[in-house]
Design a protein around this motif. Structure first.
Motif, short mmCIF file in Angstrom:
data_model
loop_
_atom_site.label_atom_id
_atom_site.label_comp_id
_atom_site.label_asym_id
_atom_site.label_seq_id
_atom_site.Cartn_x
_atom_site.Cartn_y
_atom_site.Cartn_z
N GLU A 29 0.81 -1.18 0.01
CA GLU A 29 0.06 0.09 0.19
C GLU A 29 0.93 1.18 -0.06
N VAL A 30 2.09 1.26 0.61
CA VAL A 30 2.82 2.25 0.55
C VAL A 30 4.09 2.38 -0.50
N LEU A 38 -1.98 -1.22 7.10
CA LEU A 38 -2.22 0.16 6.87
C LEU A 38 -3.46 0.27 6.60
N GLN A 39 -4.27 1.44 7.07
CA GLN A 39 -5.55 1.55 6.47
C GLN A 39 -5.59 1.80 5.07
N ASN A 40 -6.27 1.41 4.46
CA ASN A 40 -6.19 1.84 2.92
C ASN A 40 -7.00 3.02 2.47
N ASP A 41 -6.51 4.16 2.70
CA ASP A 41 -7.01 5.33 2.74
C ASP A 41 -5.98 6.41 1.56
N PHE A 80 -4.64 8.96 2.05
CA PHE A 80 -3.17 9.63 2.27
C PHE A 80 -2.13 8.74 2.16
N VAL A 81 -2.41 7.30 2.17
CA VAL A 81 -1.37 6.22 1.93
C VAL A 81 -0.97 6.19 0.52
N LYS A 82 -2.10 6.37 -0.34
CA LYS A 82 -1.99 6.53 -1.75
C LYS A 82 -1.02 7.71 -1.99
N LYS A 83 -1.29 8.86 -1.51
CA LYS A 83 -0.64 10.00 -1.58
C LYS A 83 0.91 10.01 -1.31
#
Length: 700
Positions: free
Chosen positions: A335-336, A362-365, A367-370
């Motif tokens: 995810e990161v 990690l929460q898949n949100d 912010f992580v994608k950014k």
């Protein structure tokens, strides 16, 4: 304080079995949780000192001690941090899942932020019950007049709390390890786990074994106040330095200021290499590295190494270690870390990551994608900058890093967009070119165009050129389209849209085609990796008008000799008869045969395979689709070309009923096949036998 017996504030009697089974995927992670809690306690105390709410002693040294005791089957975690009062134990321990770290950060968020608090969750402490039958806490708060507290729980929902005996500010946690987990009482196992999770925590971590009889030798000058001297070693000579035998010191296991926490300008090449060797146990020197160091739009630091990989023999899976405030979280969290960067080796530390209760997922949100996108952007910026300012170094690394970059382009559209103009292609002379430079090659000089030829530029577009007839007089060349018809403005504009980049996949196998290209002053790029085919397909789809074509996909006009209309008509008639002859000699009714006059009179035969057909075959091989294999010669898009300017072909045309014509036809065919790929075993056997037969004819 009065002794107290009570129940933990939880909603189910089964909370501890749940914790033991599901709280963490790896039971050894309790080391990380308890040590990081100790780091937080020390960080809090330092903050209070900075704000004038507490005064540290002059000789204060922040540290966490881990003591293994295999005889008593216990593990101790001792910190000299902030400690807890009875009320705080009640609030932070007895009320499960209330985070003391969160409360502290909220209280002091505007006063000091130099050091980060690691902890986010109150359940970290309870990871101890995954391996312990019973847990004790002895703690003393920094607050004036605070009483020491002793707390214990046997893994049920009840606890006992009373006044304790601890005299130093801080906390000591004792785990009574259960029979299934006694390996954690082993000094070497404890060292292994602490190094795994805590190698870079911001507070010094010391490991020791209780009641050890092990000793070490030091000089008198090296002696510390905490050392326990066992023996003064007698000097052999008066001038010798005095040495002491002391009880083995606790071993320091971590580095509190890892390389990624420093500014890139402060780091030397040797430090980067030493860090790489130490963390990844890889003694092959990496090609280069990217040091990430940013505070905005989020806090993230790290170092990404591009390792040198032997593509033929080694796996290209890398390792990206993810940290949160110097606490190890996990390897390769998809995810990161962008997928294509999983091929690299490196560390990334991002305190802003939204972790769940175990700090392991990690929460898949958004912010992580950014964060993932930003890492990809920084890598693209570094690589493109290197291509612009350090082109020679970039070229030196290219063969090794190209799989990373091409894989990245396939997986990440934004990365591909940034890198397209900085992809390098090696030409037939070993010179590296960017994509824009590749589009500038293969220009045809109109003055070199012979009578009857159509002039084309590097894009395959027809151009007007002055040519001379057989008397040396200049004549006007007619601009024609691909069908030989007079070109109109509409169809010439259509043709200009496509720009062809020729390529080779095997320089040895395709050497004849390469020689033809070089003789015609044309160029091609070398694409030898499996990833190249999907990669060029993607480039074509994302860059309108660009087409990649293997050099044996077609026979362009530049390779053909000038012919009159009369000669062309004769060749058409010959093509019909020789096609019948070839089909009969080879026993292949589906074979497509053409006859051309090539400039190179040494070439007797060759094969072309349409680019689309080749890619379809490659795709079927890649996805193991033998059932769809078209098998043998006569595949769609494949053509046998015979050179009318070669004596062997002329002989066949003139002696179609000759005794050796069948053998010559078979040899011409196999020679054409060999220029593209190895012959099948049966065909190779026949080819060798036939070659011997031909040589025997020469001896007669």
């Amino acid at each position: 304080m009065a002794s107290k017996h009570g129940n933990l504030s939880i909603n189910s009697d089964n909370i501890f079995p749940i914790i033991k089974k599901w709280l963490y995927s790896d039971h050894d992670i309790f080391f990380r949780e308890l040590i990081s809690n100790g780091c937080d306690a020390i960080t809090k105390l330092k903050k209070l000192d900075m704000m004038g709410e507490y005064t540290l002693a002059d000789d204060y040294k922040a540290k966490i001690e881990v003591i293994v005791n295999p005889e008593e089957k216990t593990l101790k975690f001792i910190d000299n941090g902030i400690g807890m009062t009875a009320d705080e134990v009640e609030e932070y321990i007895n009320q499960i899942a209330f985070s003391g770290a969160t409360d502290f950060i909220e209280k002091y968020k505007d006063k000091a932020n130099e050091d980060q608090i690691i902890g986010h969750f109150g359940l970290g402490f309870y990871s101890a019950f995954m391996v312990a039958d019973e847990v004790h806490i002895d703690t003393l708060s920094y607050q004036n007049g605070a009483a020491a507290v002793h707390w214990e729980c046997d893994g049920g929902t009840e606890f006992d709390m009373a006044e304790g005996t601890r005299t130093e500010v801080g906390t000591e946690i004792t785990l009574f390890i259960n029979e299934d987990c006694l390996e954690f009482c082993n000094e070497y196992k404890a060292k292994e786990v602490i190094k795994k999770y805590c190698s870079f925590m911001p507070t010094e971590i010391y490991l020791s074994k209780a009641n050890t009889t092990e000793t070490q030798i030091i000089t008198a000058e090296e002696k510390l106040d905490t050392d326990e001297v066992v023996e003064e070693i007698k000097k052999e000579k008066e001038e010798d330095e005095q040495k002491l035998k002391i009880k083995k010191r606790p071993e320091l296991l971590n580095e509190t200021q890892p390389l990624w926490t420093k500014h890139p300008n402060e780091c030397t090449r040797e430090e980067y290499l030493e860090f790489y060797r130490k963390v990844f146990q890889d003694y092959k020197e990496p090609l280069f590295w990217i040091h990430l160091n940013m505070d905005y739009p989020f806090n993230m630091k790290g170092i990404l190494y591009f390792p040198k990989i032997n593509m033929e023999y080694e796996s290209i899976e890398g390792t990206i270690k993810l940290y949160n405030n110097q606490v190890f979280i996990a390897d390769n969290i998809k995810e990161v870390i962008p997928e294509f960067l999983m091929l690299l080796k490196g560390v990334i530390d991002c305190p802003d990551l939204p972790l769940n209760v175990s700090r392991s997922a990690l929460q898949n949100d958004g912010f992580v994608k950014k964060i993932s996108e930003y890492i990809s952007k920084k890598v693209a910026d570094k690589l493109s900058g290197m291509c612009k300012t350090e082109k020679e170094e970039y070229e030196k690394y290219w063969d090794d890093i190209s799989p990373f970059i091409k894989f990245g382009c396939l997986k990440d559209d934004k990365f591909c967009e940034k890198m397209t103009d900085y992809i390098l292609f090696k030409n037939l002379d070993g010179v590296y070119m960017t994509l824009p430079e590749c589009l500038e090659v293969n220009k045809i000089d109109p003055d070199e165009v012979q009578e009857g030829e159509t002039a084309t530029d590097e894009n395959g577009d027809k151009v007007e050129a002055e040519v001379v007839d057989e008397n040396g007089d200049k004549v006007e060349a007619e601009v024609v389209d691909e069908n030989g018809e007079p070109a109109t403005e509409e169809n010439t504009e259509e043709e200009k849209k496509e720009k062809v980049i020729y390529y080779v996949t095997d320089e040895k196998q395709q050497s004849q085609y390469i020689n033809m290209f070089k003789a015609a002053k044309m160029d091609a790029v070398v694409l030898t990796h499996n990833i190249d085919q999907p990669f060029v397909s993607q480039l074509e789809s994302k860059n309108e008008g660009i087409k990649f074509q293997r050099i044996d996909a077609d026979l362009t006009d530049v390779f053909k000799a000038k012919t009159s209309k009369k000669a062309e008509k004769e060749m058409e008639e010959q093509a019909e008869s020789i096609a019948k002859l070839m089909k009969k000699a080879l026993g292949k009714d589906g074979i497509k045969v053409k006859i051309e006059k090539l400039k190179n009179k040494k070439i007797s035969s060759m094969i072309t395979l349409a680019e689309e057909s080749r890619r379809m075959q490659d795709m079927m091989k890649m996805y193991s689709m033998p059932g769809m294999d078209m098998g043998g010669f006569g595949k769609e898009g494949e053509t046998l070309i015979l050179n009318a300017n070669h004596p062997l072909v002329q002989y066949v045309l003139d002696h179609q009923d000759g005794d050796n014509v069948k053998m010559i036809c078979e040899q011409l065919y196999d020679l054409a096949l060999l220029q593209q790929a190895p012959l099948e075993p049966e065909a190779m056997t026949k080819f060798v036998a036939r070659s011997n037969e031909i040589m025997m004819l020469l001896t007669k």
